[in-house]
Design a protein around this motif. Sequence first.
Motif, PDB file in Angstrom:
ATOM      1  N   GLU A 148       7.905  20.662  49.381  1.00 57.58           N
ATOM      2  CA  GLU A 148       9.132  20.677  48.575  1.00 57.58           C
ATOM      3  C   GLU A 148       8.874  19.946  47.247  1.00 57.58           C
ATOM      4  O   GLU A 148       9.315  20.391  46.183  1.00 57.58           O
ATOM      5  CB  GLU A 148      10.191  19.923  49.388  1.00 57.58           C
ATOM      6  CG  GLU A 148      11.618  20.209  49.099  1.00 57.58           C
ATOM      7  CD  GLU A 148      12.516  19.410  50.067  1.00 57.58           C
ATOM      8  OE1 GLU A 148      12.033  18.880  51.100  1.00 57.58           O
ATOM      9  OE2 GLU A 148      13.711  19.309  49.752  1.00 57.58           O
ATOM     10  N   HIS A 174       8.155  26.378  65.863  1.00 55.77           N
ATOM     11  CA  HIS A 174       7.294  26.648  64.703  1.00 55.77           C
ATOM     12  C   HIS A 174       6.275  25.515  64.464  1.00 55.77           C
ATOM     13  O   HIS A 174       5.122  25.766  64.104  1.00 55.77           O
ATOM     14  CB  HIS A 174       8.201  26.830  63.483  1.00 55.77           C
ATOM     15  CG  HIS A 174       7.494  27.186  62.222  1.00 55.77           C
ATOM     16  ND1 HIS A 174       7.073  28.458  61.936  1.00 55.77           N
ATOM     17  CD2 HIS A 174       7.128  26.425  61.156  1.00 55.77           C
ATOM     18  CE1 HIS A 174       6.487  28.474  60.753  1.00 55.77           C
ATOM     19  NE2 HIS A 174       6.502  27.243  60.261  1.00 55.77           N
ATOM     20  N   ALA A 230      -3.383  23.699  52.764  1.00 51.59           N
ATOM     21  CA  ALA A 230      -4.254  24.615  52.013  1.00 51.59           C
ATOM     22  C   ALA A 230      -4.714  23.970  50.704  1.00 51.59           C
ATOM     23  O   ALA A 230      -5.616  24.476  50.035  1.00 51.59           O
ATOM     24  CB  ALA A 230      -3.514  25.921  51.722  1.00 51.59           C
ATOM     25  N   HIS A 282       2.041  25.303  63.987  1.00 46.05           N
ATOM     26  CA  HIS A 282       1.224  24.644  62.952  1.00 46.05           C
ATOM     27  C   HIS A 282       0.250  23.639  63.580  1.00 46.05           C
ATOM     28  O   HIS A 282      -0.901  23.537  63.159  1.00 46.05           O
ATOM     29  CB  HIS A 282       2.116  23.909  61.955  1.00 46.05           C
ATOM     30  CG  HIS A 282       2.681  24.800  60.876  1.00 46.05           C
ATOM     31  ND1 HIS A 282       1.885  25.580  60.059  1.00 46.05           N
ATOM     32  CD2 HIS A 282       3.963  25.019  60.470  1.00 46.05           C
ATOM     33  CE1 HIS A 282       2.663  26.245  59.199  1.00 46.05           C
ATOM     34  NE2 HIS A 282       3.919  25.933  59.431  1.00 46.05           N
ATOM     35  N   THR A 314      -0.853  28.314  56.088  1.00 43.66           N
ATOM     36  CA  THR A 314       0.479  28.813  55.713  1.00 43.66           C
ATOM     37  C   THR A 314       1.055  29.611  56.881  1.00 43.66           C
ATOM     38  O   THR A 314       0.342  29.930  57.836  1.00 43.66           O
ATOM     39  CB  THR A 314       0.388  29.688  54.440  1.00 43.66           C
ATOM     40  OG1 THR A 314      -0.691  30.606  54.612  1.00 43.66           O
ATOM     41  CG2 THR A 314       0.109  28.844  53.212  1.00 43.66           C
ATOM     42  N   GLY A 316       0.023  23.287  58.182  1.00 41.27           N
ATOM     43  CA  GLY A 316       1.129  23.528  57.256  1.00 41.27           C
ATOM     44  C   GLY A 316       0.616  23.989  55.908  1.00 41.27           C
ATOM     45  O   GLY A 316      -0.564  23.792  55.576  1.00 41.27           O
TER      46      GLY A 316
HETATM   47  O1  KG4 Z   1       3.811  26.197  56.080  1.00 42.90           O
HETATM   48  P1  KG4 Z   1       4.407  26.989  54.954  1.00 42.90           P
HETATM   49  O2  KG4 Z   1       3.780  28.315  54.630  1.00 42.90           O
HETATM   50  O3  KG4 Z   1       5.933  27.245  55.196  1.00 42.90           O
HETATM   51  C1  KG4 Z   1       6.785  26.279  55.751  1.00 42.90           C
HETATM   52  O4  KG4 Z   1       6.854  26.220  57.015  1.00 42.90           O
HETATM   53  O5  KG4 Z   1       7.363  25.526  54.946  1.00 42.90           O
HETATM   54  O6  KG4 Z   1       4.387  26.027  53.674  1.00 42.90           O
HETATM   55  C2  KG4 Z   1       4.867  26.446  52.426  1.00 42.90           C
HETATM   56  C3  KG4 Z   1       4.685  25.311  51.433  1.00 42.90           C
HETATM   57  C4  KG4 Z   1       5.277  25.578  50.055  1.00 42.90           C
HETATM   58  O7  KG4 Z   1       6.033  24.440  49.675  1.00 42.90           O
HETATM   59  C5  KG4 Z   1       4.042  25.738  49.165  1.00 42.90           C
HETATM   60  O8  KG4 Z   1       4.268  25.314  47.829  1.00 42.90           O
HETATM   61  C6  KG4 Z   1       3.039  24.863  49.853  1.00 42.90           C
HETATM   62  O9  KG4 Z   1       3.285  25.061  51.237  1.00 42.90           O
HETATM   63  N1  KG4 Z   1       1.659  25.238  49.541  1.00 42.90           N
HETATM   64  C7  KG4 Z   1       0.793  24.435  48.891  1.00 42.90           C
HETATM   65  C8  KG4 Z   1      -0.410  25.165  48.726  1.00 42.90           C
HETATM   66  N2  KG4 Z   1      -0.242  26.391  49.306  1.00 42.90           N
HETATM   67  C9  KG4 Z   1       1.030  26.422  49.806  1.00 42.90           C
HETATM   68  N3  KG4 Z   1       0.944  23.175  48.422  1.00 42.90           N
HETATM   69  C10 KG4 Z   1      -0.098  22.622  47.793  1.00 42.90           C
HETATM   70  N4  KG4 Z   1      -1.275  23.254  47.577  1.00 42.90           N
HETATM   71  C11 KG4 Z   1      -1.475  24.525  48.026  1.00 42.90           C
HETATM   72  N5  KG4 Z   1      -2.647  25.134  47.810  1.00 42.90           N
END
Ligand code: KG4
Length: 364
Positions: free
Chosen positions: A172, A115, A290, A119, A318, A286
């Motif tokens: 997190e 994974h 975003a 990314h 994401t 990651g």
């Molecule tokens: O990469 P991802 O979709 O899944 C994993 O592999 O973990 O990341 C998800 C994480 C979540 O903790 C979410 O709160 C964070 O990314 N996230 C953000 C934003 N969009 C998603 N954190 C800060 N600002 C954002 N705009």
Amino acid sequence: MSLSVLAIESSCDETAAAVVTAEGEVLSNVVASQIATHAPYGGVVPELASRAHLQAIVPVVRQAIGEFEAKVPGGRLDALAVTNGPGLVGALLVGVQTAKALAMAWKLPVVGVNHLDGHLLAAHLRLKGASEQPPFPFVALLVSGGHTALYRVDGPLDRTLIGQTRDDAAGEAFDKAAKLLALGYPGGPVIDRLAAKGDGRAHDFPMPMLHRKDLDFSFSGLKTAVARHVAKHGVPEWEGALDMAAPPPALADLAASFQRAIVEVLAKKAIRACVTQEVPHLVLGGGVAANRGLRARVSELAEKAGVKVYLPPLAACTDNAAMIAYAGAQRFLAEGAQPFDVFSRDPGRIRGRFRQDGTLIPRR
Ligand code: KG4
Ligand code: ZN
């Protein structure tokens, strides 16, 4: 005709399928989010995730194939790829079993993809709004819900960990802070929007590890600082639905100050990594990549340092299957298809301390 790969991603709370060529052209890209399933619990519930993947997987794969056939009439797939870790094992198994079954039925090779490699290569996808493909080597800041790390990437399958979090991942931390502020799950996008309306200097939250020379991170202290603030002053209140256009100023200031602390550490260390590695190309990846505050601050510091930044479009940051298809295509071209199993933790995720030059002192 270029190699076309159908990939499946089911490592966490997104069921996704996509068809991508070895050059990074995205021919179809479908993502079904489980956010609504997990939101009431304030985080991903593994058992519910597995069940939701099982319900979504066939329709999602069907749709991805349908969109591919519509875009490339008579187009053929050359290989399958699937995320086989790290992630929730029960969730991964749904994607892996589906990919292996399809490979058997269609007599196609199937490749297991890490994974994190997905990314790290997401910036190579030729999507609308994407910058040019970053050249190797580049430094990558990978910031998601489960990982916060800096890598030196010398080739599609060649990455070296040069720094990582000692405790919580950045995503997190966003999610935990949002929970403390009663903002729901996932926290990152909400805090991001609130922060745009607030004053990042209103509260002096700690910026952990900022002045250390190494490339490590730590975010648990920051979370504790927010928890202490909430225990002392309470959560700013609002009536009815939260108006994102005009949120309560106290809430916006808290979100902005928290986000500034995280962003400052991530951005400074990412640029420091480019300088110590003497690599003037920085890729962000990651879910947290975003974050608009992070994208802006990294771009600002990079310009001053003479570093070129590659920011994947938000949907490529994401979780998605397009990045897995691209990484799978590179792996397939390099070493063909090999047998694989699922794994929950990244085997390359060595825990340890880092020297000032970014090299690792392994822990015994
Ligand atoms: O990469 P991802 O979709 O899944 C994993 O592999 O973990 O990341 C998800 C994480 C979540 O903790 C979410 O709160 C964070 O990314 N996230 C953000 C934003 N969009 C998603 N954190 C800060 N600002 C954002 N705009
Ligand atoms: Zn991810």
